[in-house]
Enzyme design. Structure first.
Site, PDB file in Angstrom:
ATOM      1  N   TRP A 102     -13.494  -0.351   6.574  1.00  0.00           N
ATOM      2  CA  TRP A 102     -13.998  -1.115   5.451  1.00  0.00           C
ATOM      3  C   TRP A 102     -15.476  -0.833   5.317  1.00  0.00           C
ATOM      4  O   TRP A 102     -16.134  -0.423   6.257  1.00  0.00           O
ATOM      5  CB  TRP A 102     -13.685  -2.608   5.573  1.00  0.00           C
ATOM      6  CG  TRP A 102     -14.458  -3.394   6.582  1.00  0.00           C
ATOM      7  CD1 TRP A 102     -15.585  -4.131   6.371  1.00  0.00           C
ATOM      8  CD2 TRP A 102     -14.153  -3.562   7.971  1.00  0.00           C
ATOM      9  NE1 TRP A 102     -15.998  -4.725   7.529  1.00  0.00           N
ATOM     10  CE2 TRP A 102     -15.132  -4.394   8.537  1.00  0.00           C
ATOM     11  CE3 TRP A 102     -13.151  -3.080   8.807  1.00  0.00           C
ATOM     12  CZ2 TRP A 102     -15.131  -4.761   9.874  1.00  0.00           C
ATOM     13  CZ3 TRP A 102     -13.153  -3.450  10.138  1.00  0.00           C
ATOM     14  CH2 TRP A 102     -14.125  -4.272  10.652  1.00  0.00           C
ATOM     15  N   ASP A 121     -12.960   0.339  13.307  1.00  0.00           N
ATOM     16  CA  ASP A 121     -12.457  -0.192  14.565  1.00  0.00           C
ATOM     17  C   ASP A 121     -12.299   0.969  15.528  1.00  0.00           C
ATOM     18  O   ASP A 121     -11.922   2.075  15.135  1.00  0.00           O
ATOM     19  CB  ASP A 121     -11.103  -0.875  14.364  1.00  0.00           C
ATOM     20  CG  ASP A 121     -11.224  -2.214  13.644  1.00  0.00           C
ATOM     21  OD1 ASP A 121     -12.346  -2.751  13.570  1.00  0.00           O
ATOM     22  OD2 ASP A 121     -10.193  -2.720  13.180  1.00  0.00           O
TER      23      ASP A 121
END
Length: 177
Positions: A102, A121
């Protein structure tokens, strides 16, 4: 001494005949609930903790890569890789950056510019468990996945285990829209 044993036996039998384990548990529960309301009202001296916190804050006036208040963590949701063996830009050893991410736009207070930040991540190990940050500035609803941070972004990798999140600067925000 037999009279003492007989006395305790009579009293114990009387109590046993007029009470139950359930009744005793109810009384203990009432006592615990009652003290739960009284204890927070009692005065505590917290001046030492406040002074230590103020001294720590003064010593670290400018947040660094291991602080949730660091400027590039404005849309962070996860454990900071800088606390888990990596850095703000790199995953810790044994993990790999998610293939999807994101994007956030964060303002650097040092130069006043807005930067595009890619939140990836790091996948492949169990959750780090240190330095959890959840700032969510300008987060969008889940139907706009590219700007939503509550998703396990390791879903595109071979290992879907989430470890930590890095915040890499990918460019300067244009401001022209």
């Amino acid at each position: 001494m037999k009279w003492l044993d007989d006395l305790f036996e009579r009293k114990t039998r009387t109590v046993a005949q007029h009470s139950s384990r359930r009744g005793a548990l109810i009384r203990i529960g009432k006592l615990m609930v009652g003290t739960a309301f009284v204890l927070p009202v009692l005065p505590f001296d917290r001046t030492a903790q406040a002074a230590a916190g103020a001294a720590r804050k003064a010593a670290n006036a400018k947040p660094g890569e291991t602080d949730c208040e660091y400027w590039r963590y404005c849309a962070q949701d996860g454990y900071l890789c800088s606390c888990c063996g990596g850095s703000a830009n790199t995953c810790p050893p044994g993990t790999e950056a998610s293939k999807v991410a994101w994007i956030g736009t964060c303002r650097n207070p040092d130069d006043g510019k807005d930067y595009l930040i890619s939140y990836n991540d790091c996948c492949g190990k169990t959750a780090c468990g240190r330095c959890l940050c959840n700032t969510n500035e300008r987060e969008r609803p889940a139907y706009r996945m590219g700007v939503h941070n509550d998703i396990n972004w390791c879903m595109a990798n071979d290992s879907t285990m989430f470890h930590c999140t890095l915040a890499a600067v990918v460019g300067v925000a244009d401001g022209q829209g």
